[in-house]
Design a protein around this motif. Sequence first.
Motif, PDB file in Angstrom:
ATOM      1  N   VAL A  62       0.834  -1.205   0.000  1.00 54.12           N
ATOM      2  CA  VAL A  62       0.000   0.000   0.000  1.00 54.12           C
ATOM      3  C   VAL A  62       0.868   1.253   0.000  1.00 54.12           C
ATOM      4  O   VAL A  62       0.640   2.183  -0.781  1.00 54.12           O
ATOM      5  N   LYS A  63       1.876   1.276   0.873  1.00 53.94           N
ATOM      6  CA  LYS A  63       2.740   2.458   0.976  1.00 53.94           C
ATOM      7  C   LYS A  63       3.570   2.689  -0.283  1.00 53.94           C
ATOM      8  O   LYS A  63       3.919   3.813  -0.598  1.00 53.94           O
ATOM      9  N   SER A  64       3.874   1.616  -1.007  1.00 50.25           N
ATOM     10  CA  SER A  64       4.673   1.779  -2.225  1.00 50.25           C
ATOM     11  C   SER A  64       3.821   2.051  -3.458  1.00 50.25           C
ATOM     12  O   SER A  64       4.330   2.239  -4.551  1.00 50.25           O
ATOM     13  N   GLY A  65       2.483   2.060  -3.278  1.00 44.61           N
ATOM     14  CA  GLY A  65       1.611   2.430  -4.378  1.00 44.61           C
ATOM     15  C   GLY A  65       1.156   1.282  -5.259  1.00 44.61           C
ATOM     16  O   GLY A  65       0.682   1.507  -6.372  1.00 44.61           O
ATOM     17  N   VAL A  66       1.298   0.045  -4.786  1.00 44.42           N
ATOM     18  CA  VAL A  66       0.898  -1.098  -5.599  1.00 44.42           C
ATOM     19  C   VAL A  66      -0.229  -1.894  -4.930  1.00 44.42           C
ATOM     20  O   VAL A  66      -0.308  -3.111  -5.060  1.00 44.42           O
ATOM     21  N   LYS A  67      -1.122  -1.201  -4.229  1.00 38.54           N
ATOM     22  CA  LYS A  67      -2.214  -1.849  -3.514  1.00 38.54           C
ATOM     23  C   LYS A  67      -3.053  -2.719  -4.446  1.00 38.54           C
ATOM     24  O   LYS A  67      -3.407  -3.846  -4.108  1.00 38.54           O
ATOM     25  N   ASP A  68      -3.373  -2.211  -5.628  1.00 38.77           N
ATOM     26  CA  ASP A  68      -4.200  -2.981  -6.562  1.00 38.77           C
ATOM     27  C   ASP A  68      -3.533  -4.294  -6.958  1.00 38.77           C
ATOM     28  O   ASP A  68      -4.188  -5.330  -7.053  1.00 38.77           O
ATOM     29  N   GLN A  69      -2.226  -4.245  -7.195  1.00 41.92           N
ATOM     30  CA  GLN A  69      -1.513  -5.457  -7.562  1.00 41.92           C
ATOM     31  C   GLN A  69      -1.483  -6.444  -6.398  1.00 41.92           C
ATOM     32  O   GLN A  69      -1.646  -7.646  -6.598  1.00 41.92           O
ATOM     33  N   VAL A  70      -1.296  -5.943  -5.175  1.00 41.49           N
ATOM     34  CA  VAL A  70      -1.295  -6.823  -4.002  1.00 41.49           C
ATOM     35  C   VAL A  70      -2.667  -7.465  -3.843  1.00 41.49           C
ATOM     36  O   VAL A  70      -2.783  -8.660  -3.591  1.00 41.49           O
ATOM     37  N   ASP A  71      -3.713  -6.664  -4.008  1.00 43.21           N
ATOM     38  CA  ASP A  71      -5.073  -7.200  -3.893  1.00 43.21           C
ATOM     39  C   ASP A  71      -5.354  -8.264  -4.954  1.00 43.21           C
ATOM     40  O   ASP A  71      -6.006  -9.263  -4.675  1.00 43.21           O
ATOM     41  N   SER A  72      -4.866  -8.049  -6.162  1.00 39.73           N
ATOM     42  CA  SER A  72      -5.140  -9.014  -7.229  1.00 39.73           C
ATOM     43  C   SER A  72      -4.314 -10.288  -7.074  1.00 39.73           C
ATOM     44  O   SER A  72      -4.688 -11.336  -7.591  1.00 39.73           O
ATOM     45  N   PHE A  73      -3.230 -10.231  -6.336  1.00 37.02           N
ATOM     46  CA  PHE A  73      -2.363 -11.399  -6.154  1.00 37.02           C
ATOM     47  C   PHE A  73      -2.844 -12.323  -5.043  1.00 37.02           C
ATOM     48  O   PHE A  73      -2.527 -13.501  -5.048  1.00 37.02           O
ATOM     49  N   GLU A  74      -3.607 -11.830  -4.092  1.00 43.76           N
ATOM     50  CA  GLU A  74      -4.007 -12.607  -2.924  1.00 43.76           C
ATOM     51  C   GLU A  74      -4.602 -13.948  -3.350  1.00 43.76           C
ATOM     52  O   GLU A  74      -5.718 -14.002  -3.866  1.00 43.76           O
ATOM     53  N   PRO A  75      -3.886 -15.052  -3.135  1.00 42.70           N
ATOM     54  CA  PRO A  75      -4.358 -16.353  -3.612  1.00 42.70           C
ATOM     55  C   PRO A  75      -5.486 -16.963  -2.777  1.00 42.70           C
ATOM     56  O   PRO A  75      -6.242 -17.762  -3.281  1.00 42.70           O
TER      57      PRO A  75
END
Length: 71
Positions: free
Chosen positions: A11-24
């Motif tokens: 979130v702090k690095s600006g990639v929240k969307d990518q982290v959310d889409s990766f959650e297996p």
Amino acid sequence: NCNVFSYTLGVKSGVKDQVDSFEPNKGNTILGGAPGYQQQLSTNTLRQQMQDRVNVLRERVSNYVSSLINK
């Protein structure tokens, strides 16, 4: 929990969307996701948290004293 740290970092690095889409395991557990998922670490230091509490108490005391004076 490492998920909390990883999520906060994303979130702090600006990639929240990518982290959310990766959650297996999204929604696959009783709690609705992997433990710690979508929880961020506090950004306040202990000193800031203590100061915030002191300010709240100071305001409450001030309000109480004002209510006594106005009676």
